[in-house]
Scaffold this active site. Structure first.
Site, PDB file in Angstrom:
ATOM      1  N   HIS A 108     -43.845 -42.111 -32.775  1.00 43.00           N
ATOM      2  CA  HIS A 108     -43.099 -42.124 -34.045  1.00 43.00           C
ATOM      3  C   HIS A 108     -41.633 -41.751 -33.863  1.00 43.00           C
ATOM      4  CE1 HIS A 108     -46.689 -42.879 -36.342  1.00 43.00           C
ATOM      5  NE2 HIS A 108     -47.277 -41.764 -35.949  1.00 43.00           N
TER       6      HIS A 108
ATOM      7  N   ASP B  48     -57.197 -41.913 -32.570  1.00 38.09           N
ATOM      8  CA  ASP B  48     -57.409 -41.576 -33.991  1.00 38.09           C
ATOM      9  C   ASP B  48     -57.925 -42.790 -34.766  1.00 38.09           C
ATOM     10  OD1 ASP B  48     -54.925 -42.757 -33.599  1.00 38.09           O
ATOM     11  OD2 ASP B  48     -53.771 -41.146 -34.537  1.00 38.09           O
TER      12      ASP B  48
ATOM     13  N   ASP C 150     -52.713 -46.605 -31.142  1.00 33.30           N
ATOM     14  CA  ASP C 150     -52.877 -45.466 -32.056  1.00 33.30           C
ATOM     15  C   ASP C 150     -53.134 -46.033 -33.465  1.00 33.30           C
ATOM     16  OD1 ASP C 150     -51.929 -42.271 -32.240  1.00 33.30           O
ATOM     17  OD2 ASP C 150     -51.583 -43.392 -34.091  1.00 33.30           O
TER      18      ASP C 150
ATOM     19  N   HIS D 159     -51.918 -45.218 -36.210  1.00 39.15           N
ATOM     20  CA  HIS D 159     -50.686 -45.274 -37.012  1.00 39.15           C
ATOM     21  C   HIS D 159     -49.677 -46.235 -36.372  1.00 39.15           C
ATOM     22  CE1 HIS D 159     -52.374 -41.143 -37.678  1.00 39.15           C
ATOM     23  NE2 HIS D 159     -52.169 -41.503 -38.940  1.00 39.15           N
TER      24      HIS D 159
HETATM   25  C1  SP5 Z   1     -49.049 -39.363 -33.227  1.00 35.69           C
HETATM   26  C2  SP5 Z   1     -49.760 -39.440 -34.536  1.00 35.69           C
HETATM   27  O1  SP5 Z   1     -50.930 -39.820 -34.575  1.00 35.69           O
HETATM   28  N1  SP5 Z   1     -49.096 -39.055 -35.625  1.00 35.69           N
HETATM   29  C3  SP5 Z   1     -49.708 -39.114 -36.904  1.00 35.69           C
HETATM   30  C4  SP5 Z   1     -48.847 -38.670 -38.016  1.00 35.69           C
HETATM   31  C5  SP5 Z   1     -49.580 -38.804 -39.310  1.00 35.69           C
HETATM   32  N2  SP5 Z   1     -49.218 -37.832 -40.243  1.00 35.69           N
HETATM   33  C6  SP5 Z   1     -49.916 -37.872 -41.499  1.00 35.69           C
HETATM   34  C7  SP5 Z   1     -51.156 -37.096 -41.399  1.00 35.69           C
HETATM   35  C8  SP5 Z   1     -51.825 -36.855 -42.706  1.00 35.69           C
HETATM   36  C9  SP5 Z   1     -52.589 -35.572 -42.675  1.00 35.69           C
HETATM   37  N3  SP5 Z   1     -53.209 -35.405 -43.907  1.00 35.69           N
HETATM   38  C10 SP5 Z   1     -54.328 -34.533 -43.933  1.00 35.69           C
HETATM   39  C11 SP5 Z   1     -54.694 -34.284 -45.316  1.00 35.69           C
HETATM   40  C12 SP5 Z   1     -56.155 -34.019 -45.428  1.00 35.69           C
HETATM   41  N4  SP5 Z   1     -56.394 -32.889 -46.250  1.00 35.69           N
HETATM   42 ZN    ZN Z   2     -51.777 -41.617 -34.855  1.00 36.57          ZN
END
Ligand code: SP5
Ligand code: ZN
Length: 357
Positions: free
Chosen positions: A168, A297, A208, A210
């Site tokens: 990212h 993930d 990944d 994302h």
């Molecule tokens: C490297 C990578 O995988 N980065 C991911 C960034 C995503 N960030 C958003 C994550 C959202 C987390 N939300 C959790 C809420 C559940 N209660």
């Molecule tokens: Zn990710």
């Protein structure tokens, strides 16, 4: 498969991130690395070689090819400048962003983060810069090892156990738990190693869950690095503002950025189809080396990813990548299920080595 890890990752222990305006406990934690190490061991894969370098200076020439000078300078000094200006010692988090048509660039320690952060998900703590530097070193060492091995070992694979992750992070921005773009650095090191003749075309395959918005940003105008990303549809998931199919690269990079936004809930079969299309594109490009941004993930049991892949697909993913016949560098990105992350990562690497069909 040889692999690399910098112990300094442990200095990066962010306590929280914001999601939907609320502070949430970090999922990107040091225990991820411990779990991956156990997974490698259990699968009979070699333990990573330690990477001891953390000093940024010798890395700067390579890093400045993918990140701007001012961004690198900011990252190294952000925590000290933040706390000196009265910022919370728990970590750096912007509270005013440089919005559209706000062109000022003040040096103030409380303002500066708003110039570089694109989200509220990447706290900078005291140990973040040393950890990020260690991860970048890990990627560079791994890329150099791949270049050394490729002429003597057929079907070479190398694994960089990078933490914090990197995909990212763009040329001058950070977010999503990422600070320095380890995979982009590795891809560029492969491009430039041995006068640039050894690997004239490098593919960066981002699996990944994302979208790898940072890697896309870094290579958007380049045709020597093909960026291909499979990810959750950004219309409904993080990072929301990039990762669409119509983002295809610019200028000489036009056509060298390929996005596969996939629906939430995507399972093994739909993923297999998209992945084979992606691999066909990489083969057509004529990649001489491949960097894989390896996030697991995508697993159905991941706490933040919303795909539904089963554990059975991971060895196959490794095998499909192996079929490209390219020297391949796996760079760790996300994956947050601490019970399964080790098995999933090891499955991809073992599947690559064994060319699982
Ligand atoms: C490297 C990578 O995988 N980065 C991911 C960034 C995503 N960030 C958003 C994550 C959202 C987390 N939300 C959790 C809420 C559940 N209660
Ligand atoms: Zn990710």
């Amino acid at each position: 498969m040889i692999s690399f890890l910098a112990a300094e990752h442990n200095q990066h222990q962010p306590a929280y991130e914001f999601w939907n305006s609320r502070p949430e406990p970090s999922v990107e934690v040091p225990a991820r690395v411990e779990a991956i190490l156990q997974g490698l061991e259990k699968a009979g894969l070699e333990a990573p070689s330690p990477v001891h370098e953390t000093d940024l200076a010798p890395l700067v020439p390579a890093l400045e090819r993918i990140h701007t000078h001012s961004y690198l300078d900011y990252l190294q000094s952000a925590y000290a400048r933040w706390t000196a200006a009265g910022g919370d010692p728990a970590g750096v988090m912007p509270f005013v962003y440089a919005g559209r048509r706000m062109a000022g660039k003040p040096e103030h320690g409380l303002a500066r983060p708003g110039l570089y952060a694109f989200d509220m998900g990447a706290l900078i703590v005291k140990g973040t810069a040393p950890a990020a530097n260690g991860a970048a070193w890990t990627a560079k060492r791994a890329a150099e090892a791949l270049a050394r091995l490729a002429p003597v070992v057929s079907q070479t694979g190398v694994y960089a156990l990078c933490r914090p992750p990197g995909h990212h992070a763009g040329s001058d921005f950070y977010g999503g738990y990422c600070y320095l773009n380890n995979a982009a650095l590795a891809a560029d090191v492969l491009r430039t190693v041995n006068s640039g003749d050894q690997f004239p075309r490098v593919a960066l395959l981002d699996i990944d869950v994302h979208h790898g918005n940072g890697s896309q940003d870094i290579f958007y105008k380049r045709s020597d690095v093909l960026v291909v990303s499979l990810h959750m549809d950004p219309a409904v998931e993080y990072p929301f503002f990039a990762g669409y199919q119509n983002e295809r690269g610019l200028q000489s990079g036009e056509g060298y950025n390929i996005n596969y936004p996939l629906p939430l809930g995507t399972g093994d079969e739909a993923y297999r189809v998209a992945m084979h299309d992606a691999l066909d594109q990489i083969a057509r490009f004529g990649a001489s080396a491949c960097v894989v941004s390896l996030g697991v993930d995508t697993f159905g049991g991941d706490p933040i990813g919303k795909f539904n892949l089963s554990r059975d697909i991971y060895p196959k993913i490794g095998g499909w990548i192996a079929k490209l016949g390219c020297p391949t560098l796996f760079v760790q990105e996300g994956g947050y299920n601490l019970t399964h992350i080790g098995e999933l990562v090891a499955s991809v690497l073992a599947g690559f080595e064994q060319k699982i069909p």
